[in-house]
Design an enzyme around this catalytic site. Structure first.
Site, mmCIF file in Angstrom:
data_model
loop_
_atom_site.group_PDB
_atom_site.id
_atom_site.type_symbol
_atom_site.label_atom_id
_atom_site.label_comp_id
_atom_site.label_asym_id
_atom_site.label_seq_id
_atom_site.Cartn_x
_atom_site.Cartn_y
_atom_site.Cartn_z
ATOM 1 C CB SER A 1 -0.914 0.013 1.233
ATOM 2 O OG SER A 1 -1.592 1.251 1.283
ATOM 3 C CE LYS B 1 -11.367 -1.453 -1.817
ATOM 4 N NZ LYS B 1 -11.353 -0.759 -3.108
ATOM 5 C CG ASN C 1 -12.671 3.428 -0.251
ATOM 6 O OD1 ASN C 1 -13.528 4.084 0.334
ATOM 7 N ND2 ASN C 1 -11.841 3.962 -1.124
ATOM 8 C CG ASP D 1 -12.319 3.325 -4.628
ATOM 9 O OD1 ASP D 1 -11.294 3.971 -4.367
ATOM 10 O OD2 ASP D 1 -12.484 2.137 -4.304
ATOM 11 N N GLY E 1 -14.696 -3.641 -18.409
ATOM 12 C CA GLY E 1 -14.511 -4.336 -17.138
ATOM 13 C C GLY E 1 -15.773 -4.310 -16.302
ATOM 14 N N GLY F 1 -15.477 -5.759 -12.800
ATOM 15 C CA GLY F 1 -15.033 -6.235 -11.490
ATOM 16 C C GLY F 1 -15.253 -5.176 -10.424
ATOM 17 N N GLY F 2 -14.537 -5.307 -9.322
ATOM 18 C CA GLY F 2 -14.704 -4.388 -8.197
ATOM 19 C C GLY F 2 -14.412 -2.946 -8.571
ATOM 20 C CB ALA F 3 -11.592 -1.337 -10.324
ATOM 21 N NE ARG G 1 -11.348 -12.324 -19.036
ATOM 22 C CZ ARG G 1 -10.229 -12.476 -18.333
ATOM 23 N NH1 ARG G 1 -9.072 -12.609 -18.951
ATOM 24 N NH2 ARG G 1 -10.267 -12.475 -17.016
ATOM 25 C CE1 TYR H 1 -3.289 2.042 -8.303
ATOM 26 C CE2 TYR H 1 -0.938 2.162 -7.932
ATOM 27 C CZ TYR H 1 -2.176 1.686 -7.580
ATOM 28 O OH TYR H 1 -2.302 0.839 -6.510
HETATM 29 P P1 ATR Z 1 -10.563 -5.215 -9.726
HETATM 30 O O1 ATR Z 1 -10.799 -5.130 -8.267
HETATM 31 O O2 ATR Z 1 -9.236 -4.661 -10.176
HETATM 32 O O3 ATR Z 1 -11.687 -4.711 -10.525
HETATM 33 P P2 ATR Z 1 -11.499 -7.837 -10.377
HETATM 34 O O4 ATR Z 1 -12.725 -7.620 -9.584
HETATM 35 O O5 ATR Z 1 -10.801 -9.172 -10.292
HETATM 36 O O6 ATR Z 1 -10.389 -6.769 -10.028
HETATM 37 O O7 ATR Z 1 -11.846 -7.521 -11.923
HETATM 38 C C1 ATR Z 1 -10.904 -7.608 -12.932
HETATM 39 C C2 ATR Z 1 -11.555 -7.137 -14.237
HETATM 40 O O8 ATR Z 1 -10.569 -7.153 -15.277
HETATM 41 C C3 ATR Z 1 -12.695 -8.024 -14.719
HETATM 42 O O9 ATR Z 1 -13.608 -7.236 -15.433
HETATM 43 C C4 ATR Z 1 -11.943 -8.998 -15.654
HETATM 44 O O10 ATR Z 1 -12.766 -9.607 -16.623
HETATM 45 P P3 ATR Z 1 -13.585 -10.964 -16.240
HETATM 46 O O11 ATR Z 1 -14.751 -10.518 -15.395
HETATM 47 O O12 ATR Z 1 -13.991 -11.543 -17.530
HETATM 48 O O13 ATR Z 1 -12.607 -11.824 -15.478
HETATM 49 C C5 ATR Z 1 -11.008 -8.038 -16.323
HETATM 50 N N1 ATR Z 1 -9.820 -8.658 -16.919
HETATM 51 C C6 ATR Z 1 -8.740 -9.164 -16.260
HETATM 52 N N2 ATR Z 1 -7.831 -9.623 -17.150
HETATM 53 C C7 ATR Z 1 -8.333 -9.402 -18.387
HETATM 54 C C8 ATR Z 1 -7.870 -9.647 -19.734
HETATM 55 N N3 ATR Z 1 -6.679 -10.203 -19.961
HETATM 56 N N4 ATR Z 1 -8.666 -9.259 -20.758
HETATM 57 C C9 ATR Z 1 -9.856 -8.683 -20.527
HETATM 58 N N5 ATR Z 1 -10.358 -8.432 -19.310
HETATM 59 C C10 ATR Z 1 -9.614 -8.780 -18.235
#
Ligand code: ATR
Length: 288
Positions: free
Chosen positions: A20, A71, A92, A107, A131, A133-135, A156, A228
């Site tokens: 961190s 989180k 967060n 965030d 994307g 995911g969490g972010a 994806r 970043y």
């Molecule tokens: P974060 O907290 O950084 O968002 P996460 O919740 O694991 O981490 O989410 C990662 C994101 O990056 C997801 O949207 C993931 O796609 P999937 O839901 O299909 O797994 C995406 N991601 C990671 N590697 C990838 C890649 N090589 N190509 C496309 N998308 C990718």
């Protein structure tokens, strides 16, 4: 930094937490403003989360940042959760009041404030987020709260994009679509968009191919990558090569921290001090 009997403690919990950059970022401001706080990292495993939260309360800790993997699972342990944190489904930042623990998520606002720091004028309208995911959740909530609509989420794994779009649409006035990264609707959505955000972790690896076709970038588009490290991802390089305005993820990290700082201290911190401390910390990885 002078620690004495009045020093207040804030910090971050995560597993892992060693990476961190928040401690140097916050401590630089405490030093500069001579505010009597110290920011420390706490390595807390998932099974110890409840005990850690109760311990912070007992110790009169002023505030805590929460990172992976806590989180979401911290939410039932809190007395109140802000509207944004509830929308995102993740917390967060904790603020310990005299008898209550309040959960925030900085965030989404950090993402928007970092964008408006770079752009000369506010933009709104259609946006595309890569994307789900969490972010991405925080990014999408930031966008809809800032008035962007429609927001197309391309992931994806298509089912995750659809689920996220449905969840946030129920909680906002915006229109959201969830599609696959390989969906033929993606180039059209980008063609209509004012803003394209990469919220996948894919750009961290410079050896991976560009996540979208660079031919889809157009002159009306601002390209924002929340990664970043590296500071310039392949997507940002492609956008800059086409002459587009770009935003990197460093500002979001600074601004989410600045909002937490203000929640704890009531003081609006100097952004440049935080940014410089962060850049220095990223350049020099921690050694024991
Ligand atoms: P974060 O907290 O950084 O968002 P996460 O919740 O694991 O981490 O989410 C990662 C994101 O990056 C997801 O949207 C993931 O796609 P999937 O839901 O299909 O797994 C995406 N991601 C990671 N590697 C990838 C890649 N090589 N190509 C496309 N998308 C990718």
């Amino acid at each position: 930094m002078q620690i004495n009997g009045r020093t207040k403690i804030v910090g971050v919990i995560g597993d892992p937490v060693e990476h961190s950059c928040s401690p140097p970022m916050h401590n630089a401001v405490f030093d500069e403003l001579r505010v009597n706080y110290v920011y420390v990292p706490f390595h807390v495993k998932a099974e110890d989360l409840q005990a850690a939260i109760e311990g912070f309360k007992a110790l009169n800790v002023a505030g805590i940042n929460i990172t992976i993997p806590h989180k979401q699972r911290v939410i039932p342990m809190l007395d109140q959760v802000s509207k944004e944190a509830e929308m995102i489904g993740a917390v967060n930042t904790l603020v310990f009041e005299s008898d209550r623990i309040i959960g925030h998520n900085t965030d989404a606002r950090g993402f928007i404030e970092a964008m408006y720091e770079v752009l000369d004028e506010k933009i709104s309208g259609p946006a595309v987020v890569l994307g789900a995911g969490g972010a991405a959740r925080a990014v999408v909530v930031g966008l809809v709260n800032a008035g962007f609509s429609p927001v197309t989420i391309a992931n994806r794994t298509t089912s995750k994009a659809i689920a996220l779009a449905e969840q946030i649409e129920k909680k906002s006035h915006a229109t959201l679509f969830g599609i696959g990264l390989d969906d033929e609707k993606l180039p059209d959505a980008i063609a209509d968009a004012k803003l394209l955000v990469n919220a996948t972790s894919a750009g961290m690896d410079l050896s991976l191919p560009l996540i979208i076709d660079s031919d889809w970038l157009h002159q009306d588009l601002v390209v924002y990558d929340i990664i970043y490290t590296p500071p310039k991802t392949k997507l940002l390089m492609a956008a800059q090569n086409s002459g587009l305005q770009t935003i990197s993820g460093l500002g979001m990290l600074v601004h989410q921290g600045a909002i937490a700082f203000e929640l704890w201290t009531g003081i609006s911190p100097p952004i440049e001090t935080m940014r410089n401390a962060l850049i220095k910390a990223l350049e020099k990885p921690v050694v024991d």
